[in-house]
Enzyme design. Structure first.
Site, PDB file in Angstrom:
ATOM      1  N   GLU A   3       0.874  -1.173   0.000  1.00 37.96           N
ATOM      2  CA  GLU A   3       0.000   0.000   0.000  1.00 37.96           C
ATOM      3  C   GLU A   3       0.913   1.226   0.000  1.00 37.96           C
ATOM      4  OE1 GLU A   3      -3.708   1.815   2.622  1.00 37.96           O
ATOM      5  OE2 GLU A   3      -2.817  -0.102   3.193  1.00 37.96           O
ATOM      6  N   ARG A  27       4.350 -13.199  10.218  1.00 36.51           N
ATOM      7  CA  ARG A  27       5.089 -11.940  10.255  1.00 36.51           C
ATOM      8  C   ARG A  27       6.261 -12.106  11.222  1.00 36.51           C
ATOM      9  NH1 ARG A  27       3.496  -6.561   9.852  1.00 36.51           N
ATOM     10  NH2 ARG A  27       1.318  -7.098   9.555  1.00 36.51           N
ATOM     11  N   LYS A  51       3.569   1.002  10.336  1.00 37.79           N
ATOM     12  CA  LYS A  51       3.712   2.225   9.521  1.00 37.79           C
ATOM     13  C   LYS A  51       3.157   3.445  10.253  1.00 37.79           C
ATOM     14  CE  LYS A  51       3.480   0.476   4.783  1.00 37.79           C
ATOM     15  NZ  LYS A  51       2.589   0.424   3.637  1.00 37.79           N
TER      16      LYS A  51
END
Length: 560
Positions: free
Chosen positions: A38, A262, A272
């Site tokens: 993204e 992850r 982020k």
């Protein structure tokens, strides 16, 4: 990109096992993967693992990888992020087959939504986001149907077209899938597929004021691109059921989603949102601050793509989340830099040494030193040596303890690639601070031609005073002083390491450092690994410390 070899043949990870079976069974002749960032921030070390996985699979098996930007939220996205992501992937050593954007498919996604409405599988809901949340239920209690769930196909088609035409304000209506408000998976309780957002998009401009949600965009984009193995992290496991439902109901190419764990890393944050806070609140100088876990930050700090790929290879791919020690990343870069870094001498905290038996007429000689002792074919550089030199203040002690093998009154040491010297006299100012050391050098002890027969245990780095160049050195360390700042009480920013950056504005370097390029990596002898920073100017060279020579962090933590 050169493959990273390991001493033993590595066993396959679970995704490689799936792919090998798919190819063996003839399910696919070749594979298609994608990396779908993204564009709302810079990539970080966690993304590096995903990049290495997706691109690495299509280097190992027949097929290719697409770069597809998940640009469905115009409010947070920026072309600056798009360009930085492309730079990072190229720098890591990978190439994508096609550069694509979810926004490329907005027209097609709109058609998909209309198809769902016509099949009676989607409806326009006038409920607010708060009302929708309240009707969702809980993991143990079923949800309630929206009062707008029974609208006719015709009414839904009309309202959805008017949503697209900009007739309604933000948040006033959504398009929801009609699935099951009692479903055990809460994501299947009539999820929102489209929302109204009157916002300028970085690629489509003002053409659209409705935008698909992640679940409406992701699987359908995969399907349009014939992605065979859509690889996500574990938090997307609950989404897989909706991913499959939409593909099935739309009767489109059956891409399949697979999830891996992850990898979190200690002494840092990789959210982020939190990284953006650090940038906006000026705790760091930007997304590429060398203390940031972003790929651009690691690059500016002097990490090499090889070391990051090696790190990703070592941590591997698993189905269970765990915490990775940042010292493994530091180990990987040390290991690579030791092989490639140019050795140079830089004195951070100087004290002057006067060699009293060296000619005082300003003459000097040239000594030679190897650029990299790890390289059997190493080149050598020339270093000026004269009557006055700088050494590190910490390399001298007036009253040394036992086993102090550096310089002390009456004690001898070797100067790297030069001579053995002996300290004869200590000169101090009126405050008692040492200003000079008067020493004698042994002319017959020159490195490479030593006939003195004297053996000393200490070797010091040094710089000739007359030819020294002035440089700025930035000593970077871990940004946080606790292992997991997000699990501590209070604000994660309260745990920032106050010593994460120390600046030495005036260090003295051997003159050959003037020829260093931005692509070069250096080992400052006995100090650490360094690279040239982008703040370098004609007036002053600026160097960033990538990593210390040894892992001193664990030792320091024990002391604390």
């Amino acid at each position: 990109m050169a493959e990273i070899t390991t001493p033993e043949e590595k066993s396959l990870n679970f995704i490689e096992e799936i792919i090998e079976e798919d190819l063996r069974s003839g399910k696919y002749k070749s594979i298609v993967t994608r990396f779908p960032p993204e564009p709302n921030g810079y990539l970080h070390i966690g993304h590096a693992s995903s990049i290495c996985l997706n691109f690495g699979l299509t280097q190992k098996y027949p097929g290719y990888t697409n770069l597809r930007f998940d640009d469905t939220n115009p409010v947070t996205e920026d072309t600056e992020y798009v360009e930085s992501i492309k730079d990072d992937i190229r720098w890591l050593g990978f190439k994508w087959k096609n550069e694509l954007y979810a926004s490329d498919y907005f027209d097609k996604m709109y058609e998909f939504a209309v198809t769902l409405i016509k099949k009676g599988l989607a409806y326009v809901d006038d409920s607010t986001s708060e009302q929708i949340a309240a009707m969702k239920g809980t993991p143990t209690e079923p949800g309630k149907d929206s009062p707008f769930r029974t609208r006719s196909v015709e009414e839904n088609l009309d309202l959805f077209a008017r949503m697209k035409n900009g007739e309604f304000p933000d948040g006033s209506r959504t398009l929801r899938a009609k699935i099951d408000m009692t479903h055990a998976n809460m994501l299947m309780r009539d999820p929102v597929l489209y929302r109204i957002k009157h916002a300028h998009h970085h690629r489509t401009g003002d053409k659209w004021c409705i935008y698909p949600m992640y679940d409406m965009a992701h699987g359908q984009s995969d399907s349009i691109e014939n992605v065979t193995h859509s690889i996500c992290t574990l938090e997307f496991v609950p989404h897989r059921e909706l991913y499959d439902w939409l593909i099935e109901k739309l009767e489109i190419y059956p891409s399949h989603q697979y999830e891996f764990a992850r990898r979190n890393m200690n002494y840092t944050v990789t959210s982020k949102r939190k990284l953006l806070q650090l940038v906006n609140d000026k705790f760091v100088s930007g997304w590429d601050d060398p203390r940031m876990p972003t790929i651009s930050g690691l690059r500016r700090a002097g990490y090499t793509p090889e070391s990051i790929r090696e790190f990703c290879d070592r941590i591997g791919i698993a189905k269970r989340e765990n915490m990775i020690d940042v010292s493994l990343l530091e180990f990987c870069v040390r290991e690579h830099l030791n092989k490639i870094a140019l050795r140079r001498m830089v004195v951070f905290d100087p004290v002057k040494v006067v060699l009293t038996n060296y000619p005082a007429d300003g003459s000097f000689e040239i000594v030679k030193s190897e650029d990299n002792p790890e390289d059997p074919n190493t080149s050598h550089r020339e270093i000026p040596f004269g009557r006055e030199i700088y050494i590190e203040r910490e390399d001298f002690m007036e009253n040394p303890p036992k086993k102090f093998f550096r310089l002390a009154p009456g004690q001898m040491v070797r100067l790297k690639s030069a001579y053995i010297i002996r300290c004869d006299e200590v000169v101090k100012d009126s405050n008692g601070k040492i200003t000079e050391l008067h020493c004698t050098y042994l002319p017959e002890s020159k490195s490479g031609a030593d006939t003195s027969g004297i053996h000393v245990k200490g070797t010091l780095h040094w710089v000739s005073v007359a030819q020294a160049i002035n440089v700025e050195v930035r000593l970077y360390d871990r940004l946080f002083r606790v292992e997991d700042p997000t699990s501590e009480e209070g604000d994660f920013k309260d745990y920032i390491n106050p010593n994460s950056l120390q600046v030495i504005s005036s260090a003295y370097a051997e003159p050959s450092l003037k020829n260093i390029r931005f692509s070069d990596r250096c080992q400052f002898l006995r100090k650490g690994y360094f690279c040239l920073d982008k703040d370098t100017s004609e007036e002053k060279m600026v160097f960033n410390r990538t990593v210390t020579l040894k892992d001193t962090w664990a030792k320091e933590q024990k002391k604390a």
